[in-house]
Design a protein around this motif. Structure first.
Motif, PDB file in Angstrom:
ATOM      1  N   GLN A   1       0.783  -1.304   0.042  1.00 57.94           N
ATOM      2  CA  GLN A   1       0.541  -0.023   0.078  1.00 57.94           C
ATOM      3  C   GLN A   1       0.705   1.176  -0.186  1.00 57.94           C
ATOM      4  OE1 GLN A   1      -2.663  -0.362   3.150  1.00 57.94           O
ATOM      5  NE2 GLN A   1      -4.450  -1.150   1.973  1.00 57.94           N
ATOM      6  N   ARG A   2       2.141   1.253   0.698  1.00 59.88           N
ATOM      7  CA  ARG A   2       2.643   2.943   0.758  1.00 59.88           C
ATOM      8  C   ARG A   2       3.548   2.567  -0.805  1.00 59.88           C
ATOM      9  NH1 ARG A   2       3.896   5.507   4.779  1.00 59.88           N
ATOM     10  NH2 ARG A   2       3.044   3.871   6.448  1.00 59.88           N
ATOM     11  N   GLU A   3       3.749   1.867  -1.368  1.00 60.59           N
ATOM     12  CA  GLU A   3       5.144   1.902  -2.336  1.00 60.59           C
ATOM     13  C   GLU A   3       3.615   2.221  -3.264  1.00 60.59           C
ATOM     14  OE1 GLU A   3       8.253  -1.688  -2.108  1.00 60.59           O
ATOM     15  OE2 GLU A   3       5.477  -1.596  -2.766  1.00 60.59           O
TER      16      GLU A   3
ATOM     17  N   THR B   1      -1.842   9.646   0.196  1.00 60.90           N
ATOM     18  CA  THR B   1      -1.274   8.754   1.057  1.00 60.90           C
ATOM     19  C   THR B   1      -1.375   7.005   1.471  1.00 60.90           C
ATOM     20  OG1 THR B   1      -3.277   9.444   2.242  1.00 60.90           O
ATOM     21  CG2 THR B   1      -1.446  10.650   2.475  1.00 60.90           C
ATOM     22  N   LYS B   2      -0.291   6.770   1.861  1.00 59.81           N
ATOM     23  CA  LYS B   2      -1.157   5.757   2.521  1.00 59.81           C
ATOM     24  C   LYS B   2      -2.589   4.951   2.518  1.00 59.81           C
ATOM     25  CE  LYS B   2       0.149   1.298   4.816  1.00 59.81           C
ATOM     26  NZ  LYS B   2      -1.579   1.204   5.668  1.00 59.81           N
TER      27      LYS B   2
ATOM     28  N   GLU C   1       2.811   6.239  -2.684  1.00 58.32           N
ATOM     29  CA  GLU C   1       4.078   6.837  -3.341  1.00 58.32           C
ATOM     30  C   GLU C   1       4.467   7.021  -5.443  1.00 58.32           C
ATOM     31  OE1 GLU C   1       7.810   5.066  -2.035  1.00 58.32           O
ATOM     32  OE2 GLU C   1       7.422   5.470   0.504  1.00 58.32           O
TER      33      GLU C   1
END
Length: 72
Positions: free
Chosen positions: A17-19, A27-28, A22
């Protein structure tokens, strides 16, 4: 883009999710809300996902040789 389509895109890209956040410039938490169905996935996000999958970036949008109108 449906929730399932978005999740499939993330799986294809092997993004956490974070990738994904980005890569999309969000945002995540935005990614998590889309995946829970709390917020709709806007067309601009779907288009960005397609561009990322095609390995395109902002500079490609400015290349005249990639303009589909030039090949008609």
């Amino acid at each position: 883009m449906t929730v399932q389509e978005f999740k499939h895109w993330r799986w294809l890209m092997r993004f956490k999710q974070r990738e994904a956040a980005e890569a999309l410039g969000v945002t995540k938490n935005a990614v998590a809300r889309w995946e829970m169905g709390d917020q709709p996935i806007r067309r601009v996000v779907a288009l960005a996902c397609a561009a990322i999958r095609a390995n395109l970036d902002e500079q490609d949008a400015l290349r005249p040789d990639l303009d589909p109108r030039a090949h008609q």
